[in-house]
Design a protein around this motif. Structure first.
Motif: not given
Length: 315
Positions: A301-313
């Protein structure tokens, strides 16, 4: 965690969670390499291949149908029962559009090149707004009734036309069983805002194209300088921004933690976001392992959240 096989609701098909793209067959892969890739794909548990009548008409000297012919040659030698085949029509000039005549001619051409009696999943590759959704539904019902195709799917329709298609085809044989949208870590907004709600409402399978952003998400390009002079430079360039390279950096970090390839992580992120099986293609057998590894790669879940965050733009 293993993802196991994915079900395409409304069909008898369970598919490996990687849909092999056939755009390279008869283009960057010659006959021998195409056979080698397909053999390795099946040996690793793969069973679902995506092609189109227009592959690879963009290559000078090609007329389209090259991919289907290459796949048909493999099917003839290995047996049609080894693979579930999806193909599409709408982009090949001679049979473009969604008229009854063009669509039937396109299907006949695909059946002949593939050497099969029926197409497992047939996509309307592109919409044709001069043909009503009602008429498009009737055309598909007739193709299904005649046994030329088993199921219909859609690609490159506007969200409005998609919604209309689902509404008017509900309960008919032409109700789409899958969508093929453009979706990846650096192309999120259109899909997540407009298409995903329809996917969830109608519980339909999703097979995104450009799942690896034309190769950007394989991790082998980390700056604009890396891209200059590459074969797919046109497709790659549109993704090449500082925000996109930040995504690549995070992808690499997660991959390192998991002892996996960035490619596998990018595909696993799509599956974590409800995708049935991403579409990705290879031109050489040695590129296949990273795609097939998605079946056994679970992101935390933490890895998914990090990828979600960096790809927010891109969302």
């Amino acid at each position: 965690m293993e993802h196991g096989m994915a079900v395409i609701k409304g069909t008898e098909f369970d598919v490996f969670p990687l849909n092999l793209g056939g755009n390279t067959f008869g283009w960057t892969s010659d006959r021998e390499e195409t056979f080698a890739v397909l053999d390795a794909f099946v040996a690793a548990g793969g069973n679902f291949v995506d092609t189109a009548d227009s592959y690879s008409s963009w290559v000078p000297g090609n007329e389209g149908g090259e991919s289907e012919r290459a796949l048909g040659a493999w099917i003839k030698e290995r047996g049609a029962d080894k693979l579930i085949i999806a193909t599409k029509s709408g982009a090949l000039e001679a049979v473009a559009g969604r008229s009854r005549e063009a669509t039937f001619r396109a299907v006949e051409g695909s059946l002949e090149r593939l050497g099969v009696e029926s197409i497992d999943i047939f996509y309307y590759h592109y919409d044709d707004e001069t043909v009503s959704i009602e008429e498009q539904i009737i055309i598909a019902q007739d193709l299904i009734a005649q046994g030329k195709i088993k199921h219909l799917a859609l690609s490159n329709y506007t969200p409005e036309r998609l919604a209309e298609f689902f509404e008017k085809s509900a309960g008919t044989s032409a109700q789409p069983v899958a969508l093929q949208p453009h979706y990846n870590l650096v192309a999120r907004k259109d899909y997540e805002e407009k298409v995903q709600p329809l996917v969830e409402k109608h519980d339909v399978a999703v097979f995104p194209y450009f799942a690896l952003a034309a190769g950007l998400l394989t991790g082998k390009y980390t700056s604009k300088g890396d891209i200059a002079g590459k074969a797919r430079v046109g497709q790659l360039e549109r993704y090449a921004t500082d925000e996109a390279f930040a995504v690549v950096t995070e992808l690499q970090a997660v991959a390192d933690e998991l002892g996996a390839a960035p490619t596998t992580v990018a595909l696993a992120w799509l599956i974590a976001h409800g995708v049935t099986a991403p579409i990705a293609s290879v031109s050489k057998v040695e590129q296949l392992a990273d795609l097939m590894a998605v079946k056994d790669l679970g992101l935390s879940a933490e890895q998914i959240a990090r990828l979600d965050k960096v790809s927010e733009p891109f969302a």
